[in-house]
Motif scaffolding. Structure first.
Motif, PDB file in Angstrom:
ATOM      1  N   ALA A 254      -2.379 -14.807   0.961  1.00  0.00           N
ATOM      2  CA  ALA A 254      -1.116 -14.115   0.712  1.00  0.00           C
ATOM      3  C   ALA A 254      -1.385 -12.615   0.824  1.00  0.00           C
ATOM      4  N   ILE A 255      -0.570 -11.919   1.606  1.00  0.00           N
ATOM      5  CA  ILE A 255      -0.745 -10.487   1.825  1.00  0.00           C
ATOM      6  C   ILE A 255       0.527  -9.793   1.364  1.00  0.00           C
ATOM      7  N   LEU A 256       0.419  -9.030   0.280  1.00  0.00           N
ATOM      8  CA  LEU A 256       1.577  -8.480  -0.410  1.00  0.00           C
ATOM      9  C   LEU A 256       1.506  -6.956  -0.447  1.00  0.00           C
ATOM     10  N   PRO A 257       2.597  -6.265  -0.138  1.00  0.00           N
ATOM     11  CA  PRO A 257       2.546  -4.796  -0.163  1.00  0.00           C
ATOM     12  C   PRO A 257       2.351  -4.271  -1.584  1.00  0.00           C
ATOM     13  N   LEU A 258       1.553  -3.223  -1.695  1.00  0.00           N
ATOM     14  CA  LEU A 258       1.393  -2.532  -2.966  1.00  0.00           C
ATOM     15  C   LEU A 258       2.619  -1.664  -3.170  1.00  0.00           C
ATOM     16  N   ALA A 259       3.243  -1.762  -4.357  1.00  0.00           N
ATOM     17  CA  ALA A 259       4.575  -1.205  -4.547  1.00  0.00           C
ATOM     18  C   ALA A 259       4.616   0.314  -4.682  1.00  0.00           C
TER      19      ALA A 259
END
Length: 293
Positions: A254-259
């Protein structure tokens, strides 16, 4: 004030060894010669450079200032020697380029490959550094060009926007964060981290964690991005990578943007003065700027 290069090398050796005897041994000089040189430097300056005690010596405030300048001067002399040596091997120029992690991972490699193929008589000294160090090196004339992120104060440097980059959190599919749309940096500071070793990004993330009074908990740091992905997929920890590196991972992750706003970065090509670059550094700057079009 006239100090020669040997004076500076002797002084640095004495400070680094903590004694006149150790400095003399390192420089292969007689103790009396080293003592005479230090005394001459102090007489010329009109202030003591060393404090003597039973354990040896240490630099005074004036001595610490001289240490900083001596290291810069001697470093530049070594760079000069290295550049001049290249002429003996048929090279006509050497360009000093510093880059942060993001540009090293994606933007620079194809650009530098094309440039070096087109200019066989030129060479590039390429080093990866945190953006803050790059800005200082350019200001001090210790590099020709730098690739930095806009999270750093660029001061009076001249800049050109060349690329964009986003930081991502990478997790295994079974991780509690895997189904989120994005991740807040503070929420992962207690997580075990699988990191990239010896990168500018590592230093940048450490500084961001320190602002929150925390530090990242690295279980392991690796040099190969695919090995990082392997460890994350195995549940060893999570990782924080630039978009360029995250896109290279082959594992089911899972590749999730850092907010955070600072995680969406713009990359700039910087110079102290583009108009004052050497002709070969100007050629490289032109190639890098053409690579954005």
């Amino acid at each position: 004030m006239r100090f020669d290069l040997t004076d500076l090398r002797v002084f640095l050796s004495v400070v680094e060894c903590g004694s006149l005897t150790g400095g003399a041994r390192t420089m292969h000089l007689a103790l009396a010669s080293v003592s005479e040189r230090i005394a001459g430097m102090e007489a010329t300056l009109g202030a003591p450079l060393l404090e003597r005690n039973r354990r040896g010596v240490r630099a005074t405030a004036a001595g610490e200032a001289l240490v900083r300048h001596a290291r810069i001067v001697l470093g530049q002399v070594e760079q000069m020697r290295g550049e001049l040596r290249t002429y003996a091997s048929g090279l006509k120029g050497r360009i000093r380029l510093l880059s942060n992690t993001a540009a090293m991972a994606d933007f620079l490699p194809p650009q530098l490959c094309r440039f070096l193929a087109a200019h066989p008589d030129l060479a590039i000294d390429l080093e990866e550094r945190p953006s803050l160090e790059i800005v200082q090196a350019l200001a001090d004339r210790r590099a020709d060009l730098g690739m930095v992120a806009d999270v750093t104060d660029l001061g009076s440097l001249q800049t050109h926007l060349v690329a964009s980059d986003q930081l991502f959190v990478v997790t295994g599919r079974a991780h509690r964060l895997a189904r989120q749309a994005h991740v807040v940096f503070a929420d992962i500071l207690a997580e075990p981290i699988v990191g990239m070793k010896d990168t500018a990004l590592e230093a940048h993330l450490a500084e961001r964690a320190a602002r929150l009074g925390r530090q990242l908990d690295y279980r392991i740091q690796l040099r190969n991005p695919d090995h990082v992905g392997m460890h994350v997929a195995a549940g060893i920890g999570i990782s924080i990578l630039s978009g360029a590196l995250a896109r290279t991972l082959r594992h089911d992750l899972a590749i999730l943007p850092l907010a955070e706003a600072w995680a969406a970065r713009r990359l700039y090509l910087c110079s102290r003065d583009f108009g004052a670059l050497t002709p070969h550094a100007a050629l490289l700057a032109q190639q890098l700027l053409q690579g954005t079009s």
